[in-house]
Design a protein around this motif. Sequence first.
Motif, mmCIF file in Angstrom:
data_model
loop_
_atom_site.group_PDB
_atom_site.id
_atom_site.type_symbol
_atom_site.label_atom_id
_atom_site.label_comp_id
_atom_site.label_asym_id
_atom_site.label_seq_id
_atom_site.Cartn_x
_atom_site.Cartn_y
_atom_site.Cartn_z
ATOM 1 N N LYS A 44 0.828 -1.207 0.000
ATOM 2 C CA LYS A 44 0.000 0.000 0.000
ATOM 3 C C LYS A 44 0.865 1.260 0.000
ATOM 4 O O LYS A 44 0.575 2.224 -0.714
ATOM 5 C CB LYS A 44 -0.937 -0.006 1.209
ATOM 6 C CG LYS A 44 -1.928 1.130 1.213
ATOM 7 C CD LYS A 44 -2.913 1.002 2.350
ATOM 8 C CE LYS A 44 -3.903 2.152 2.321
ATOM 9 N NZ LYS A 44 -4.874 2.069 3.415
ATOM 10 N N LYS A 48 1.029 4.181 -2.927
ATOM 11 C CA LYS A 48 0.878 5.615 -2.649
ATOM 12 C C LYS A 48 2.077 6.412 -3.148
ATOM 13 O O LYS A 48 1.918 7.496 -3.704
ATOM 14 C CB LYS A 48 0.647 5.854 -1.157
ATOM 15 C CG LYS A 48 -0.702 5.362 -0.659
ATOM 16 C CD LYS A 48 -0.897 5.603 0.816
ATOM 17 C CE LYS A 48 -1.317 6.995 1.139
ATOM 18 N NZ LYS A 48 -2.590 7.461 0.665
ATOM 19 N N LEU A 52 1.682 9.372 -5.835
ATOM 20 C CA LEU A 52 1.653 10.641 -5.097
ATOM 21 C C LEU A 52 1.877 11.806 -6.057
ATOM 22 O O LEU A 52 2.943 11.924 -6.663
ATOM 23 C CB LEU A 52 2.712 10.628 -4.003
ATOM 24 C CG LEU A 52 2.717 11.793 -3.020
ATOM 25 C CD1 LEU A 52 1.414 11.825 -2.220
ATOM 26 C CD2 LEU A 52 3.915 11.667 -2.094
ATOM 27 N N MET A 148 4.450 10.230 5.594
ATOM 28 C CA MET A 148 3.381 9.281 5.262
ATOM 29 C C MET A 148 3.396 8.146 6.275
ATOM 30 O O MET A 148 4.463 7.721 6.734
ATOM 31 C CB MET A 148 3.595 8.690 3.863
ATOM 32 C CG MET A 148 3.463 9.682 2.749
ATOM 33 S SD MET A 148 3.864 8.982 1.122
ATOM 34 C CE MET A 148 2.574 7.783 0.930
ATOM 35 N N VAL A 150 1.330 4.323 6.710
ATOM 36 C CA VAL A 150 0.329 3.347 6.301
ATOM 37 C C VAL A 150 0.094 2.467 7.514
ATOM 38 O O VAL A 150 0.963 1.696 7.916
ATOM 39 C CB VAL A 150 0.806 2.515 5.091
ATOM 40 C CG1 VAL A 150 -0.214 1.446 4.755
ATOM 41 C CG2 VAL A 150 1.038 3.428 3.891
#
Length: 154
Positions: A44, A48, A52, A148, A150
């Motif tokens: 994941k 991203k 992005l 970020m 996750v």
Amino acid sequence: MLALVQRVRRARVTVAGQELGAIGQGLLVLLCAERGDTLAQADKLLDKLLKLRIFSDEAGKMNRCVQDVDGRGSHGGLLLVSQFTLAADTSGGNRPSFGQAAAPDEGRRLYDYVVQQAAGRHSVVASGQFAADMQVELVNDGPITIPMRVAPPA
């Protein structure tokens, strides 16, 4: 999993004076696996990162991703560097605690997995060396720096 993403004009990583990886325009990504992180989270996070939209289009809007950075289908670079210190907890005093970072073997497994998957999905991928004393040089573009995370599924 945690990442600190920096849009760069160029970046490189060296160990003991030897260059391990370098990119031109693209993303420098500092990666950290935390306790309990999974391959699904790594997938994941990579999804991203590749999608992005932080590169400018013709109108100056951040509408392009690293996969179409120059607008003609040429990919920007991805430089992936392991950095367990992103998991630092500084709430208890002046010395950071790294108790949330994955154990070294698990951190290496997840980092290596992200590098391998990125190389299979993106044309320009470079990396550092897990658990090494690395020197990272970069020219931040913008500057644009994005944290970020996750999280595991609820």
